[in-house]
Design an enzyme around this catalytic site. Sequence first.
Site, short mmCIF file in Angstrom:
data_model
loop_
_atom_site.label_atom_id
_atom_site.label_comp_id
_atom_site.label_asym_id
_atom_site.label_seq_id
_atom_site.Cartn_x
_atom_site.Cartn_y
_atom_site.Cartn_z
N THR A 59 0.84 -1.21 0.00
CA THR A 59 0.00 0.00 0.00
C THR A 59 0.87 1.26 0.00
OG1 THR A 59 -1.56 -1.29 1.28
CG2 THR A 59 -1.99 1.06 1.11
N LYS A 86 7.64 10.63 21.06
CA LYS A 86 7.91 11.52 22.22
C LYS A 86 6.63 11.86 22.97
CE LYS A 86 11.47 13.82 19.47
NZ LYS A 86 11.67 15.05 18.69
N1 CP Z 1 -2.48 -5.50 1.01
C1 CP Z 1 -1.81 -4.72 1.88
O1 CP Z 1 -2.41 -3.84 2.53
O2 CP Z 1 -0.48 -4.98 1.96
P1 CP Z 1 0.55 -4.12 2.82
O3 CP Z 1 0.21 -4.36 4.28
O4 CP Z 1 1.92 -4.61 2.45
O5 CP Z 1 0.34 -2.67 2.47
#
Ligand code: CP
Length: 307
Positions: A59, A86
Amino acid sequence: MKIEKKDILDIESLSTEEIELILDTADSLKEISTRPIKKVPTLRGKTIVHFFHESSTRTRTSFEIAAKRLSADTVSISASTSSIVKGETLADTVRNLEAMNPDAIIIRHSAAGAPHMLARLVRSSVINAGDGMHAHPTQALLDMMTVREKKGRLHGLRVAIIGDIAHSRVARSNTVGFLKMGAHVILAGPPTMIPQRIEVLGAPVTYYVEEAIKNADVIIMLRIQKERQQPFLFPSEREYASYYGLTTENLAAARDDVLIMHPGPINRGVEIAPEVADGPYSVILDQVANGVAIRMALLYLLLGGPR
Ligand code: CP
Protein backbone atom coordinates in the site's frame (compact mmCIF):
# COMPACT_ATOMS: atom_id res chain seq x y z
CA MET A 1 -14.00 14.61 -13.91
CA LYS A 2 -13.81 14.59 -10.13
CA ILE A 3 -15.31 12.86 -7.15
CA GLU A 4 -17.28 15.40 -5.16
CA LYS A 5 -15.82 14.22 -1.87
CA LYS A 6 -13.01 15.52 0.29
CA ASP A 7 -11.96 12.10 1.60
CA ILE A 8 -11.95 8.38 0.74
CA LEU A 9 -12.49 6.63 4.06
CA ASP A 10 -14.47 3.46 3.30
CA ILE A 11 -16.36 1.65 0.56
CA GLU A 12 -19.70 2.23 2.29
CA SER A 13 -19.62 5.95 1.48
CA LEU A 14 -18.93 5.41 -2.25
CA SER A 15 -21.87 5.03 -4.63
CA THR A 16 -21.84 2.40 -7.38
CA GLU A 17 -21.38 5.24 -9.90
CA GLU A 18 -18.35 6.55 -7.99
CA ILE A 19 -16.84 3.05 -7.81
CA GLU A 20 -17.34 2.64 -11.56
CA LEU A 21 -15.75 6.05 -12.19
CA ILE A 22 -12.72 5.09 -10.06
CA LEU A 23 -12.34 1.72 -11.84
CA ASP A 24 -12.73 3.31 -15.30
CA THR A 25 -10.20 6.03 -14.43
CA ALA A 26 -7.74 3.43 -13.10
CA ASP A 27 -8.15 1.41 -16.32
CA SER A 28 -7.18 4.44 -18.41
CA LEU A 29 -4.30 5.55 -16.13
CA LYS A 30 -2.77 2.07 -15.93
CA GLU A 31 -1.08 2.52 -19.30
CA ILE A 32 1.15 5.31 -17.91
CA SER A 33 3.03 2.71 -15.86
CA THR A 34 4.05 0.88 -19.06
CA ARG A 35 5.61 3.93 -20.75
CA PRO A 36 9.39 4.40 -20.94
CA ILE A 37 8.88 7.68 -19.04
CA LYS A 38 6.27 6.83 -16.42
CA LYS A 39 5.18 10.33 -15.52
CA VAL A 40 2.45 12.83 -16.40
CA PRO A 41 2.20 16.40 -15.09
CA THR A 42 -1.38 16.10 -13.79
CA LEU A 43 -0.69 16.78 -10.11
CA ARG A 44 2.34 19.06 -10.50
CA GLY A 45 2.45 21.45 -7.54
CA LYS A 46 0.36 19.20 -5.26
CA THR A 47 1.84 17.86 -2.02
CA ILE A 48 0.93 14.47 -0.60
CA VAL A 49 1.92 13.22 2.86
CA HIS A 50 2.07 9.46 3.41
CA PHE A 51 1.68 8.81 7.12
CA PHE A 52 1.97 5.12 7.95
CA HIS A 53 1.45 4.29 11.59
CA GLU A 54 1.51 0.54 10.81
CA SER A 55 3.82 -1.52 8.61
CA SER A 56 3.11 -1.83 4.89
CA THR A 57 4.89 -2.90 1.73
CA ARG A 58 2.30 -2.84 -1.06
CA THR A 59 0.00 0.00 0.00
CA ARG A 60 2.71 2.44 0.99
CA THR A 61 4.91 1.82 -2.03
CA SER A 62 2.06 1.93 -4.52
CA PHE A 63 0.65 5.17 -3.06
CA GLU A 64 4.09 6.77 -3.33
CA ILE A 65 4.65 5.49 -6.86
CA ALA A 66 1.14 6.62 -7.86
CA ALA A 67 1.74 10.14 -6.55
CA LYS A 68 5.14 10.39 -8.25
CA ARG A 69 3.75 9.13 -11.59
CA LEU A 70 1.28 12.02 -11.42
CA SER A 71 4.15 14.45 -10.60
CA ALA A 72 2.98 15.29 -7.07
CA ASP A 73 5.57 16.06 -4.39
CA THR A 74 5.55 13.41 -1.70
CA VAL A 75 6.68 13.20 1.90
CA SER A 76 6.67 9.96 3.82
CA ILE A 77 6.69 9.58 7.59
CA SER A 78 6.18 6.65 9.91
CA ALA A 79 5.19 6.56 13.57
CA SER A 80 8.61 5.28 14.67
CA THR A 81 10.43 8.28 13.15
CA SER A 82 7.83 10.91 14.08
CA SER A 83 7.37 12.83 17.34
CA ILE A 84 4.61 10.40 18.28
CA VAL A 85 7.40 8.42 20.00
CA LYS A 86 7.91 11.52 22.22
CA GLY A 87 4.27 11.49 23.26
CA GLU A 88 2.65 13.80 20.68
CA THR A 89 -0.95 12.81 20.01
CA LEU A 90 -2.10 11.65 16.60
CA ALA A 91 -4.44 14.65 16.33
CA ASP A 92 -1.63 17.12 17.13
CA THR A 93 0.69 15.35 14.70
CA VAL A 94 -1.83 15.66 11.90
CA ARG A 95 -2.68 19.30 12.78
CA ASN A 96 1.05 20.08 12.48
CA LEU A 97 1.29 18.29 9.15
CA GLU A 98 -1.77 20.23 8.01
CA ALA A 99 -0.03 23.51 8.93
CA MET A 100 2.46 22.78 6.10
CA ASN A 101 -0.48 22.89 3.68
CA PRO A 102 -0.45 19.49 1.98
CA ASP A 103 -3.23 18.64 -0.46
CA ALA A 104 -3.74 15.08 0.77
CA ILE A 105 -2.77 12.92 3.73
CA ILE A 106 -2.69 9.16 3.19
CA ILE A 107 -2.96 7.40 6.53
CA ARG A 108 -2.65 3.85 7.79
CA HIS A 109 -3.35 3.32 11.48
CA SER A 110 -3.85 0.37 13.81
CA ALA A 111 -6.89 2.04 15.40
CA ALA A 112 -10.21 1.63 13.61
CA GLY A 113 -11.71 5.03 12.86
CA ALA A 114 -8.43 7.01 13.06
CA PRO A 115 -8.66 8.27 9.43
CA HIS A 116 -12.31 9.27 9.97
CA MET A 117 -11.38 11.31 13.06
CA LEU A 118 -8.49 13.02 11.27
CA ALA A 119 -10.60 13.81 8.21
CA ARG A 120 -12.78 15.97 10.44
CA LEU A 121 -9.75 17.88 11.75
CA VAL A 122 -8.05 18.85 8.50
CA ARG A 123 -8.82 20.67 5.28
CA SER A 124 -6.64 18.30 3.21
CA SER A 125 -8.11 15.22 1.59
CA VAL A 126 -7.63 12.11 3.74
CA ILE A 127 -7.37 8.64 2.19
CA ASN A 128 -7.67 5.61 4.43
CA ALA A 129 -4.81 3.19 3.66
CA GLY A 130 -6.13 0.69 6.22
CA ASP A 131 -7.44 1.30 9.76
CA GLY A 132 -7.27 -1.51 12.30
CA MET A 133 -9.75 -4.27 11.57
CA HIS A 134 -12.20 -1.81 10.03
CA ALA A 135 -11.64 -0.83 6.40
CA HIS A 136 -9.16 -0.97 3.53
CA PRO A 137 -11.08 0.77 0.74
CA THR A 138 -8.21 1.07 -1.74
CA GLN A 139 -7.52 -2.67 -1.48
CA ALA A 140 -11.18 -3.43 -2.24
CA LEU A 141 -11.07 -1.07 -5.24
CA LEU A 142 -7.92 -2.67 -6.66
CA ASP A 143 -9.42 -6.12 -6.10
CA MET A 144 -12.60 -5.11 -7.96
CA MET A 145 -10.49 -3.61 -10.74
CA THR A 146 -8.53 -6.87 -11.08
CA VAL A 147 -11.66 -9.03 -11.21
CA ARG A 148 -13.40 -6.71 -13.70
CA GLU A 149 -10.26 -6.66 -15.88
CA LYS A 150 -10.08 -10.48 -15.95
CA LYS A 151 -13.79 -11.34 -16.06
CA GLY A 152 -15.20 -8.30 -17.86
CA ARG A 153 -17.81 -7.72 -15.15
CA LEU A 154 -18.53 -7.88 -11.44
CA HIS A 155 -22.28 -8.32 -11.52
CA GLY A 156 -23.43 -11.91 -10.92
CA LEU A 157 -19.99 -13.33 -10.07
CA ARG A 158 -19.55 -15.64 -7.05
CA VAL A 159 -16.77 -14.36 -4.79
CA ALA A 160 -15.53 -16.55 -1.90
CA ILE A 161 -13.57 -14.80 0.86
CA ILE A 162 -11.77 -17.38 3.00
CA GLY A 163 -9.72 -17.18 6.19
CA ASP A 164 -9.37 -14.88 9.17
CA ILE A 165 -12.51 -12.83 8.48
CA ALA A 166 -12.66 -11.52 12.04
CA HIS A 167 -9.43 -9.53 11.84
CA SER A 168 -9.59 -8.58 8.18
CA ARG A 169 -10.34 -5.05 7.03
CA VAL A 170 -9.87 -6.41 3.49
CA ALA A 171 -12.72 -8.91 4.03
CA ARG A 172 -15.06 -6.19 5.27
CA SER A 173 -14.30 -3.69 2.49
CA ASN A 174 -14.41 -6.37 -0.22
CA THR A 175 -17.68 -7.82 1.05
CA VAL A 176 -19.33 -4.40 0.96
CA GLY A 177 -17.75 -3.49 -2.38
CA PHE A 178 -18.48 -6.68 -4.32
CA LEU A 179 -22.06 -6.83 -2.96
CA LYS A 180 -22.59 -3.20 -3.94
CA MET A 181 -21.48 -4.01 -7.48
CA GLY A 182 -23.91 -6.92 -7.79
CA ALA A 183 -21.63 -9.90 -7.06
CA HIS A 184 -22.54 -12.74 -4.65
CA VAL A 185 -20.16 -13.07 -1.71
CA ILE A 186 -19.68 -16.09 0.57
CA LEU A 187 -17.49 -15.91 3.69
CA ALA A 188 -15.65 -18.98 4.99
CA GLY A 189 -13.28 -19.74 7.84
CA PRO A 190 -12.98 -21.38 11.22
CA PRO A 191 -15.82 -20.46 13.64
CA THR A 192 -13.29 -18.69 15.89
CA MET A 193 -12.38 -16.33 13.03
CA ILE A 194 -15.89 -15.41 11.87
CA PRO A 195 -17.47 -12.46 13.71
CA GLN A 196 -20.97 -13.00 15.03
CA ARG A 197 -23.74 -11.48 12.90
CA ILE A 198 -21.36 -10.79 9.97
CA GLU A 199 -24.20 -12.07 7.74
CA VAL A 200 -25.93 -8.70 8.23
CA LEU A 201 -23.56 -7.39 5.54
CA GLY A 202 -25.48 -9.61 3.11
CA ALA A 203 -23.00 -12.49 2.64
CA PRO A 204 -23.74 -16.02 3.89
CA VAL A 205 -21.16 -17.80 6.06
CA THR A 206 -19.82 -21.35 5.90
CA TYR A 207 -17.27 -23.12 8.09
CA TYR A 208 -16.44 -25.49 5.21
CA VAL A 209 -13.87 -24.23 2.73
CA GLU A 210 -14.98 -26.77 0.08
CA GLU A 211 -18.47 -25.24 0.11
CA ALA A 212 -17.04 -21.77 -0.56
CA ILE A 213 -14.64 -22.99 -3.26
CA LYS A 214 -17.29 -24.92 -5.20
CA ASN A 215 -18.55 -22.86 -8.16
CA ALA A 216 -16.62 -19.75 -7.07
CA ASP A 217 -15.54 -17.43 -9.88
CA VAL A 218 -13.13 -15.66 -7.53
CA ILE A 219 -11.41 -16.90 -4.36
CA ILE A 220 -9.87 -14.31 -2.09
CA MET A 221 -7.62 -15.95 0.52
CA LEU A 222 -6.81 -14.02 3.69
CA ARG A 223 -3.72 -14.01 5.86
CA ILE A 224 -4.08 -15.22 9.44
CA GLN A 225 -3.40 -12.04 11.38
CA LYS A 226 -1.49 -13.55 14.28
CA GLU A 227 -0.46 -10.08 15.44
CA ARG A 228 -4.13 -9.31 16.17
CA GLN A 229 -4.98 -12.73 17.69
CA GLN A 230 -4.49 -12.97 21.46
CA PRO A 231 -4.59 -15.88 22.19
CA PHE A 232 -4.14 -17.66 18.84
CA LEU A 233 -7.47 -18.82 17.44
CA PHE A 234 -6.21 -22.10 15.98
CA PRO A 235 -4.10 -24.93 17.43
CA SER A 236 -1.27 -25.00 14.86
CA GLU A 237 -0.42 -23.70 11.40
CA ARG A 238 -0.31 -27.28 10.13
CA GLU A 239 -3.88 -27.94 11.24
CA TYR A 240 -5.05 -24.61 9.85
CA ALA A 241 -3.45 -25.44 6.49
CA SER A 242 -5.07 -28.86 6.36
CA TYR A 243 -8.60 -27.61 7.15
CA TYR A 244 -8.67 -24.08 5.75
CA GLY A 245 -5.72 -23.72 3.39
CA LEU A 246 -6.12 -23.49 -0.39
CA THR A 247 -4.28 -26.39 -2.01
CA THR A 248 -4.18 -27.98 -5.46
CA GLU A 249 -6.40 -30.75 -4.02
CA ASN A 250 -9.33 -28.63 -2.79
CA LEU A 251 -8.92 -26.22 -5.71
CA ALA A 252 -9.96 -29.08 -8.02
CA ALA A 253 -13.60 -28.38 -7.01
CA ALA A 254 -13.39 -24.79 -8.29
CA ARG A 255 -14.43 -23.59 -11.73
CA ASP A 256 -11.93 -23.98 -14.59
CA ASP A 257 -11.62 -20.21 -14.94
CA VAL A 258 -11.41 -19.36 -11.23
CA LEU A 259 -9.26 -16.41 -10.12
CA ILE A 260 -7.12 -16.82 -7.01
CA MET A 261 -6.44 -13.62 -5.11
CA HIS A 262 -4.67 -12.61 -1.89
CA PRO A 263 -4.09 -9.07 -0.59
CA GLY A 264 -0.67 -10.03 0.78
CA PRO A 265 1.47 -10.53 2.67
CA ILE A 266 1.12 -14.28 2.12
CA ASN A 267 1.82 -16.96 4.72
CA ARG A 268 3.00 -19.56 2.20
CA GLY A 269 1.99 -23.06 3.15
CA VAL A 270 -0.56 -21.82 5.71
CA GLU A 271 -3.62 -20.19 4.09
CA ILE A 272 -2.34 -20.87 0.56
CA ALA A 273 0.00 -23.50 -0.86
CA PRO A 274 3.00 -22.02 -2.73
CA GLU A 275 2.07 -23.85 -5.94
CA VAL A 276 -1.41 -22.25 -5.82
CA ALA A 277 -0.08 -18.77 -5.02
CA ASP A 278 2.31 -19.04 -7.98
CA GLY A 279 0.02 -21.15 -10.17
CA PRO A 280 -1.93 -20.46 -13.36
CA TYR A 281 -5.11 -19.20 -11.62
CA SER A 282 -3.29 -16.72 -9.41
CA VAL A 283 -3.68 -12.99 -10.12
CA ILE A 284 -1.94 -11.91 -6.93
CA LEU A 285 0.73 -9.84 -8.69
CA ASP A 286 -1.90 -8.34 -11.02
CA GLN A 287 -3.57 -7.06 -7.84
CA VAL A 288 -0.31 -5.37 -6.84
CA ALA A 289 0.13 -3.79 -10.29
CA ASN A 290 -3.46 -2.54 -10.23
CA GLY A 291 -2.84 -1.04 -6.79
CA VAL A 292 -0.74 1.67 -8.45
CA ALA A 293 -3.46 2.41 -11.04
CA ILE A 294 -6.25 2.59 -8.42
CA ARG A 295 -4.24 4.93 -6.22
CA MET A 296 -3.37 7.12 -9.23
CA ALA A 297 -7.08 7.26 -10.04
CA LEU A 298 -8.05 8.28 -6.51
CA LEU A 299 -5.41 10.99 -6.31
CA TYR A 300 -6.39 12.28 -9.74
CA LEU A 301 -10.12 12.28 -8.98
CA LEU A 302 -9.67 13.96 -5.57
CA LEU A 303 -6.93 16.47 -6.39
CA GLY A 304 -6.96 16.99 -10.15
CA GLY A 305 -8.43 20.29 -11.29
CA PRO A 306 -10.07 23.01 -9.19
CA ARG A 307 -12.06 21.83 -6.17
N1 CP B 1 -2.48 -5.50 1.01
C1 CP B 1 -1.81 -4.72 1.88
O1 CP B 1 -2.41 -3.84 2.53
O2 CP B 1 -0.48 -4.98 1.96
P1 CP B 1 0.55 -4.12 2.82
O3 CP B 1 0.21 -4.36 4.28
O4 CP B 1 1.92 -4.61 2.45
O5 CP B 1 0.34 -2.67 2.47
